[in-house]
Design an enzyme around this catalytic site. Structure first.
Site, PDB file in Angstrom:
ATOM      1  N   PRO A 157      10.412 -20.391 -19.800  1.00  0.00           N
ATOM      2  CA  PRO A 157      11.639 -20.895 -19.178  1.00  0.00           C
ATOM      3  C   PRO A 157      12.353 -21.928 -20.047  1.00  0.00           C
ATOM      4  CG  PRO A 157       9.921 -20.797 -17.540  1.00  0.00           C
ATOM      5  CD  PRO A 157       9.297 -20.433 -18.835  1.00  0.00           C
TER       6      PRO A 157
ATOM      7  N   GLU B  51      27.293 -38.266 -18.803  1.00  0.00           N
ATOM      8  CA  GLU B  51      26.569 -39.190 -19.686  1.00  0.00           C
ATOM      9  C   GLU B  51      26.298 -40.506 -18.942  1.00  0.00           C
ATOM     10  OE1 GLU B  51      30.725 -40.736 -21.826  1.00  0.00           O
ATOM     11  OE2 GLU B  51      29.257 -39.576 -22.958  1.00  0.00           O
ATOM     12  N   GLY B  52      25.270 -41.238 -19.448  1.00  0.00           N
ATOM     13  CA  GLY B  52      25.030 -42.556 -18.858  1.00  0.00           C
ATOM     14  C   GLY B  52      23.635 -42.734 -18.288  1.00  0.00           C
ATOM     15  N   ARG B  53      22.859 -41.629 -18.123  1.00  0.00           N
ATOM     16  CA  ARG B  53      21.497 -41.827 -17.643  1.00  0.00           C
ATOM     17  C   ARG B  53      20.676 -42.550 -18.720  1.00  0.00           C
ATOM     18  NH1 ARG B  53      24.298 -37.882 -14.527  1.00  0.00           N
ATOM     19  NH2 ARG B  53      23.361 -37.894 -12.424  1.00  0.00           N
TER      20      ARG B  53
END
Lengths: 62, 62, 62, 62, 62, 62
Positions: free
Chosen positions: E2, E10-12
């Site tokens: 898999p 964006e931003g994590r």
């Protein structure tokens, strides 16, 4: 160059697909300053069981 | 790690696909300093109606 | 028509990328009966934190 | 917003797919601060001949 | 096999990404009968201007 | 449900992107019988070195 991939539920007719690729090409050519002949569109037909929203397969909800 | 996705018109034989994945893996291993065993290739076969160039579906042009 | 998308770890040089696209195009043209001018390749460079194998980000393992 | 595309070997049952999309949605909602209803998952089933590792199609190896 | 591609805003943080890939891998291994070491996850971070819902870029709505 | 991914050369303005997503959403809603609020569009900006046609990177040709 713009390459467009459209994932959608299977079942659209050939006629709908022809109209869609024509209009999407025009929309991108007009707004993104791209020549139509440089635009490639790929359609990926998906069975409902292969699409999920909010954790539920569309085979259960749609 | 290189993951390669190849979208192409349906109809290639299994033999063509086997040769293609072998040669594409060799090409990437040789040029991008990647071990062959880290290279994954996925082929996505597409009917002509699902591919469009310059606003026209390949079912109409090819 | 073959459209090739290559996701790989960022950091390859322009020279490596130029060699890779040339050789991958030749490999596909030779094995999949496709004219070179119809082959498009897209490279997607990824930071290690954005790639994971076996549940571990490559920023932790590679 | 998170859109998740899962390419995998064909053959999973509808039940496995329903469980997978539920659990993947929960995993992302829990860890990436995303509301479940904003998460879309697409599954792409692939025949073994269309997947290759280390230059060999899985139709030959698995 | 898999291969999971996650497109998201964006931003994590790196921490969120590490937790997400671990939990998504567990979720797929548990439900789709796949060994964790065969699961690859790719995260694609997107600026809000590059994501649109209902014709409006998220830079305008979120 | 239609999910649209547009890979294109970096450099379009925010204004061009806003116009493009609006018009592409309208084009798909009109032709594919899909409600606008179900249509998601993702734009992937690419440097020229990461795009190749006929074996040549666009950093060399465009």
């Amino acid at each position: 160059m713009p390459i467009v991939k459209i994932d959608m539920i299977e079942g659209r007719t050939d006629e709908q697909k022809k109209n869609m690729v024509r209009e999407v090409t025009e929309a991108i050519a007009k707004t993104a300053d791209a020549k139509p002949e440089t635009i490639t569109i790929i359609i990926n037909d998906l069975p409902k069981i292969n699409i999920a929203k909010a954790g539920k397969s569309m085979a259960e909800t749609a």
